[in-house]
Design an enzyme around this catalytic site. Sequence first.
Site, mmCIF file in Angstrom:
data_model
loop_
_atom_site.group_PDB
_atom_site.id
_atom_site.type_symbol
_atom_site.label_atom_id
_atom_site.label_comp_id
_atom_site.label_asym_id
_atom_site.label_seq_id
_atom_site.Cartn_x
_atom_site.Cartn_y
_atom_site.Cartn_z
ATOM 1 N N GLU A 54 -2.229 -6.627 9.118
ATOM 2 C CA GLU A 54 -1.200 -6.143 8.195
ATOM 3 C C GLU A 54 -0.085 -5.512 9.007
ATOM 4 O OE1 GLU A 54 -0.591 -2.157 5.488
ATOM 5 O OE2 GLU A 54 -2.611 -2.990 5.646
ATOM 6 N N LYS A 88 -6.939 -1.066 -2.455
ATOM 7 C CA LYS A 88 -7.015 -0.225 -1.262
ATOM 8 C C LYS A 88 -7.230 1.220 -1.704
ATOM 9 C CE LYS A 88 -3.318 1.185 0.963
ATOM 10 N NZ LYS A 88 -2.128 1.264 1.849
#
Length: 221
Positions: free
Chosen positions: A41, A129
Amino acid sequence: MTVRHDLHPTPTGIVAIVRLSSPPPDEILTALLEGGTPALEVTLTTPGAEETIAHWRERGSSALIGAGTVRTPDDARRAVRAGAQFLVTPTTSPTVLRVSAQAGVPVLCGALTPTEIDTAWQHGAAAVKVFPIDALGGPAYVKALRAPLHDVPLVPTGGIDASAARTYAALGCHAVGVGSSLVSDALAENRDWDALRTRAADLTAAWQNGTIRDHPGKDPR
């Protein structure tokens, strides 16, 4: 109607968070790949983030390359144009989810409380998340969440080391996000790629061990 964003693979296992104060060198990608990291990411707060995502995609990376710190529809559009294979948000934004749905790109939405987590899931997040997990009890908090929200893929993020990665895998989490304990400005400045490769390998092995130990016969990949 809720649209589940699963047109592309959703990251599982270790998600390396690349958040730096200067453009990431290609050696970071190489070391993480050699360490077995399945997903990277690149946060949009990192200088040259979009160019890095596009370049790493062009290199034919075996890992999924995504964009992090996606907060607005414009952020989402820029990340998608750069070739991001998944988006990660710090919060749950229905408008970001709508943009990603149109592009067919999955989103890992940031949330913390049970209400926020379920809201993200109901609005179409591919996974949620849970951040900052280290500030709210770590594995004990995730274990409590798993009981009523067992169908929601959770991605604990914050303060993750190899031991925590193994524990979260054993709890049935979908993935974990690992930031500065894996990729940091100091490491990039020192160009310590061997250390990065070792950290990535340790995290990946810990995740796989936790998955195998508590889910015999399950493919850890």
